[in-house]
Design a protein around this motif. Structure first.
Motif, short mmCIF file in Angstrom:
data_model
loop_
_atom_site.label_atom_id
_atom_site.label_comp_id
_atom_site.label_asym_id
_atom_site.label_seq_id
_atom_site.Cartn_x
_atom_site.Cartn_y
_atom_site.Cartn_z
N PHE A 386 -32.11 5.78 -19.35
CA PHE A 386 -31.98 5.58 -20.80
C PHE A 386 -33.14 6.26 -21.53
O PHE A 386 -32.95 6.86 -22.60
CB PHE A 386 -32.01 4.09 -21.15
CG PHE A 386 -30.80 3.31 -20.72
CD1 PHE A 386 -29.59 3.95 -20.47
CD2 PHE A 386 -30.85 1.93 -20.57
CE1 PHE A 386 -28.47 3.24 -20.09
CE2 PHE A 386 -29.73 1.21 -20.18
CZ PHE A 386 -28.54 1.87 -19.94
N ALA A 387 -34.33 6.15 -20.96
CA ALA A 387 -35.54 6.59 -21.64
C ALA A 387 -35.66 8.10 -21.77
O ALA A 387 -36.45 8.60 -22.57
CB ALA A 387 -36.77 6.04 -20.92
N GLN A 388 -34.88 8.85 -20.98
CA GLN A 388 -35.00 10.31 -20.97
C GLN A 388 -34.76 10.94 -22.34
O GLN A 388 -35.35 11.97 -22.66
CB GLN A 388 -34.02 10.91 -19.96
CG GLN A 388 -34.41 10.68 -18.51
CD GLN A 388 -33.42 11.33 -17.55
OE1 GLN A 388 -32.57 12.10 -17.97
NE2 GLN A 388 -33.55 11.02 -16.27
N SER A 389 -33.89 10.33 -23.12
CA SER A 389 -33.54 10.92 -24.41
C SER A 389 -34.47 10.46 -25.54
O SER A 389 -34.22 10.79 -26.70
CB SER A 389 -32.08 10.58 -24.77
OG SER A 389 -31.90 9.18 -24.79
N TYR A 390 -35.53 9.72 -25.20
CA TYR A 390 -36.45 9.24 -26.23
C TYR A 390 -37.80 9.96 -26.12
O TYR A 390 -38.18 10.44 -25.05
CB TYR A 390 -36.67 7.72 -26.10
CG TYR A 390 -35.46 6.91 -26.49
CD1 TYR A 390 -35.31 6.44 -27.79
CD2 TYR A 390 -34.45 6.64 -25.57
CE1 TYR A 390 -34.18 5.69 -28.15
CE2 TYR A 390 -33.32 5.91 -25.93
CZ TYR A 390 -33.20 5.44 -27.21
OH TYR A 390 -32.09 4.72 -27.59
N GLU A 391 -38.51 10.00 -27.24
CA GLU A 391 -39.77 10.72 -27.30
C GLU A 391 -40.83 10.07 -26.42
O GLU A 391 -41.62 10.76 -25.78
CB GLU A 391 -40.24 10.78 -28.77
CG GLU A 391 -41.46 11.67 -28.97
CD GLU A 391 -41.82 11.83 -30.43
OE1 GLU A 391 -42.97 12.18 -30.70
OE2 GLU A 391 -40.94 11.60 -31.29
N PRO A 393 -40.87 7.54 -23.41
CA PRO A 393 -40.15 6.74 -22.43
C PRO A 393 -40.83 5.41 -22.12
O PRO A 393 -40.16 4.42 -21.81
CB PRO A 393 -40.12 7.64 -21.18
CG PRO A 393 -40.25 9.03 -21.74
CD PRO A 393 -41.17 8.90 -22.91
N ARG A 394 -42.16 5.38 -22.19
CA ARG A 394 -42.88 4.13 -21.88
C ARG A 394 -42.51 3.01 -22.84
O ARG A 394 -42.45 1.84 -22.45
CB ARG A 394 -44.39 4.38 -21.91
CG ARG A 394 -44.89 5.27 -20.78
CD ARG A 394 -46.35 5.62 -20.97
NE ARG A 394 -46.56 6.31 -22.24
CZ ARG A 394 -47.76 6.67 -22.69
NH1 ARG A 394 -48.85 6.42 -21.98
NH2 ARG A 394 -47.88 7.30 -23.86
N GLU A 395 -42.27 3.37 -24.08
CA GLU A 395 -41.89 2.35 -25.07
C GLU A 395 -40.50 1.78 -24.76
O GLU A 395 -40.23 0.61 -25.01
CB GLU A 395 -41.89 2.96 -26.48
CG GLU A 395 -43.28 3.15 -27.06
CD GLU A 395 -44.03 1.83 -27.20
OE1 GLU A 395 -43.43 0.85 -27.71
OE2 GLU A 395 -45.21 1.78 -26.79
N VAL A 396 -39.63 2.63 -24.20
CA VAL A 396 -38.29 2.17 -23.82
C VAL A 396 -38.39 1.15 -22.68
O VAL A 396 -37.73 0.11 -22.68
CB VAL A 396 -37.39 3.35 -23.42
CG1 VAL A 396 -36.02 2.85 -22.98
CG2 VAL A 396 -37.26 4.33 -24.59
#
Length: 446
Positions: A386-391, A393-396
């Protein structure tokens, strides 16, 4: 004391619970004395209120609590002793005829069914696959261009040209005044000034758009317009109106060029168009993979429903029906709709609720028998995906691991994927390639 379990139907059972009235009275008196230590009343210090006054004020509430507690404990003890898996909540009613000095209640309830899953090695499942080609990338770029369209006065020379002859055509944005009447009488909603719309987008009825095409600024046109029988305006549905439109403003659409500036507007810092296309392809492939997975999961779930034999508890269907109705109500309210007094008949959700409950029971059986529970490393891998598409990933990761409910949602997804992989590994599968547009137009949901 509880009687033996009575069988009323395939899943329905009944237990009669009884206990001496003296037990209830003793427990009520005990709780009243505890309540009296902190009770307040005008003219009395806290804890000094007479017991009779405390009983008058709190007696009914405490007696109800005692009965609920005793009946609940007795029912749970009886169900556990009989090794029953109770589905939903029991319906508890006072028994009309009881021996003197005894309180009796009938607890009617359902149990979870036996689930028989057929031989999955004989099940045939058709899965789908799709690819992202240059044509899909080009089509996506066109959509992105249209989202960044600029309008300029048609026929007036400018930086990007004049747009051609100053005559309304498909793709142009027009601003009009219009007035409509039926039998010479104007009707509500049939009149507007400075009303903009883009020709060819289908926002207006076809006759309205056809009449606008070919007009120049300042020109007017009167034409008949037949409203469809199913038109949302019931007062005019099925009737023919006379409209007069006047073109006040005409603009042509200028789409940005696919160049470095366009690429930068999509987040490609150096404006590399080739890199932009690669980014679009990656995003499309991720979307395609998700859609393919959803379609194939639905095929597996449908196969499981067809292959399994079980009776579905009505109580669980009723609970899920209420849950779906409430979810629908909340969703509509979030969209700004006033649903406070809108009825939501249970029959609207009953069929979907029945399938959801049925599938849930099948999955529970399959997971338990084959140890298909979501493992921590699988859950983490899913969240990282899921986190791959976010700026960041740690926050995800922090978002999901900081809330047990969010984590449970991911665990449910992983569990379903485990089931899908397990079933596909056993069944007779075939794969069919489908067109990109067909896949993206589908709304497969498990």
């Amino acid at each position: 004391m509880a009687t033996a379990v009575e069988t009323l139907g395939k899943l329905e059972r009944r237990i009669t619970i009884s206990f001496p009235l003296t037990e209830v009275r003793a427990e009520v008196e005990k709780r009243l004395k505890v309540q009296a230590k902190t009770a307040k009343a005008p003219g009395f210090r806290p804890g000094k209120v007479p017991l009779k006054m405390v009983a008058a004020q709190y007696g009914y509430q405490i007696e109800t609590e005692v009965l609920n507690d005793k009946v609940g404990r007795a029912f749970n003890d009886a169900a556990n002793e009989a090794q029953l898996r109770v589905a939903g909540f029991p319906n508890i009613e006072p028994k009309q005829e009881s021996p003197a000095g005894v309180l009796s209640f009938d607890a009617t309830f359902e149990i979870y069914p036996d689930v028989e899953i057929g031989d999955l090695t004989t099940v045939e499942i058709e899965t789908v696959k799709a690819e992202v080609s240059d044509a899909e990338i080009d089509k996506t770029i066109e959509i992105l261009r249209k989202q960044r369209v600029h309008f300029h006065t048609k026929g007036e020379a400018g930086e990007h040209g004049d747009g051609g002859e100053a005559v309304a055509a498909n793709g142009d944005r027009v601003t009009v005044d219009f007035v409509g009447s039926i039998d010479g009488v104007e009707f509500p909603g049939g009149k507007a000034e400075d009303y903009p719309f883009v020709l060819g987008e289908g926002r207006m009825l076809p006759e309205f758009e056809a009449a606008t095409v070919g007009l120049k600024v300042g020109e007017a046109k009167t034409f008949p317009l037949a409203f469809p029988e199913d038109y949302h305006g019931k007062d005019v549905a099925g009737k023919t109106a006379s409209f007069t439109i006047t073109l006040k403003k005409l603009e042509w659409a200028h789409l940005p060029e696919v160049d470095a500036e366009f690429a930068k507007s999509l987040g490609v810092a150096d404006g590399d168009v080739a890199k932009m296309r690669d980014d679009i392809k990656v995003n499309l492939e991720r979307e395609v993979a998700g859609r393919v997975k959803a379609r194939n999961k639905e095929a597996v779930m449908e196969a499981l429903v067809k292959s399994a034999t079980l009776d579905v508890p009505k109580s669980l269907i009723a609970q899920d029906t209420e849950r779906l109705a409430e979810m629908t109500r909340q969703d509509m309210a979030q969209r700004g709709m006033n649903v406070k007094d809108v009825p939501f008949p249970p029959e609207l959700f009953a069929e979907k609720a029945e399938r959801r409950v049925r599938l849930g029971l099948i999955l529970s059986q399959l997971v338990g028998e084959n140890n298909l529970q979501a493992q921590p490393e699988q859950v983490k891998a899913q969240i990282e995906d899921f986190a791959q598409s976010y700026e960041d990933p740690r926050e995800v990761l922090k978002y999901y691991y900081s809330d047990r409910r969010r984590l449970a949602e991911v665990e449910a997804l992983v569990l379903e994927e485990n089931v899908v992989n397990y079933v596909l590994g056993l069944s007779k599968t075939s794969s069919k390639a489908i067109a990109f547009d067909e896949l993206m137009g589908s709304n497969a949901q498990a």
